[in-house]
Write a protein that holds these residues in place. Structure first.
Motif, PDB file in Angstrom:
ATOM      1  N   GLN A 172      21.662  14.603 -19.056  1.00  0.00           N
ATOM      2  CA  GLN A 172      22.618  13.913 -18.184  1.00  0.00           C
ATOM      3  C   GLN A 172      22.152  12.490 -17.880  1.00  0.00           C
ATOM      4  O   GLN A 172      22.939  11.542 -17.947  1.00  0.00           O
ATOM      5  CB  GLN A 172      22.812  14.717 -16.889  1.00  0.00           C
ATOM      6  N   LEU A 222      22.318  10.339 -21.210  1.00  0.00           N
ATOM      7  CA  LEU A 222      23.709  10.023 -21.551  1.00  0.00           C
ATOM      8  C   LEU A 222      24.318   9.006 -20.584  1.00  0.00           C
ATOM      9  O   LEU A 222      25.041   8.103 -20.994  1.00  0.00           O
ATOM     10  CB  LEU A 222      24.560  11.295 -21.583  1.00  0.00           C
ATOM     11  N   PHE A 230      24.472   5.709 -22.726  1.00  0.00           N
ATOM     12  CA  PHE A 230      25.794   5.795 -23.345  1.00  0.00           C
ATOM     13  C   PHE A 230      26.949   5.709 -22.347  1.00  0.00           C
ATOM     14  O   PHE A 230      28.106   5.800 -22.736  1.00  0.00           O
ATOM     15  CB  PHE A 230      25.896   7.101 -24.153  1.00  0.00           C
ATOM     16  N   HIS A 238      28.108   7.788 -20.327  1.00  0.00           N
ATOM     17  CA  HIS A 238      28.916   9.003 -20.410  1.00  0.00           C
ATOM     18  C   HIS A 238      28.236  10.067 -19.551  1.00  0.00           C
ATOM     19  O   HIS A 238      27.013  10.115 -19.464  1.00  0.00           O
ATOM     20  CB  HIS A 238      29.009   9.481 -21.863  1.00  0.00           C
TER      21      HIS A 238
END
Length: 169
Positions: A33, A36, A40, A42
């Motif tokens: 988590q 990301l 990213f 996300h």
């Protein structure tokens, strides 16, 4: 009694594996988590919820394993100033009271699991009875380990090593 204690210790080996899996999965999900989100931009929508459920299970399992080794934090001011025989009786009484609490937690936990069966978790969309199963599972492990500790206290009427008795005096 020795056979029951050995059986409980065998079950605890499985609980250790389950605890390791729970903590490992929780760590991987949280790290994924963070990576990301940071690299990213996300997010994993269910990561926080799964981690919370795994943390609850880990606390119950860890507490039961710590109970078995008598590693839980305790205030032992009274117990430090009495003989081993009296300390043993005091510990048996304390663990019997804990056993009553754990058995109550087990019964209430089973009732709660039955009550939340129709609800779904917000992110994972699983039945809430699945994460709430941590309560009866953990309470069962606590009951089992409290029984093992009480049995050991009953069996070992003398200190395991002489240094333990000398500390009291």
């Amino acid at each position: 009694m020795e056979k029951v204690i050995k059986l409980i210790d065998q079950i605890n080996k499985g609980l250790k594996v389950l605890l390791a899996f729970s903590l490992g999965t929780m760590s991987v999900v949280i790290i994924a988590q963070v990576v990301l989100r940071y690299f990213f931009h996300h997010t994993i929508t269910w990561a926080e919820e799964l981690s919370r459920y795994l943390m609850v299970l880990s606390v119950f399992l860890g507490a039961s394993l710590a109970l078995r080794t008598q590693s839980l934090i305790a205030v032992e001011l009274l117990a430090e100033n009495i003989t081993y025989a009296k300390k043993r009786v005091l510990k048996i009484i304390v663990y019997l009271l804990c056993l009553i609490f754990f058995a109550t937690l087990l019964v209430v936990g089973i009732q709660v699991v039955g009550n939340v069966g129709g609800q779904l978790s917000p992110a994972l969309q699983i039945k809430m009875s699945i994460p709430y199963m941590a309560i009866p599972i953990g309470a069962t492990a606590l009951v089992m380990n409290a029984i093992a500790v009480i049995m050991e206290l009953i069996i070992h009427k003398e200190p395991i090593n002489q240094a333990e008795e000398e500390e009291v005096i």
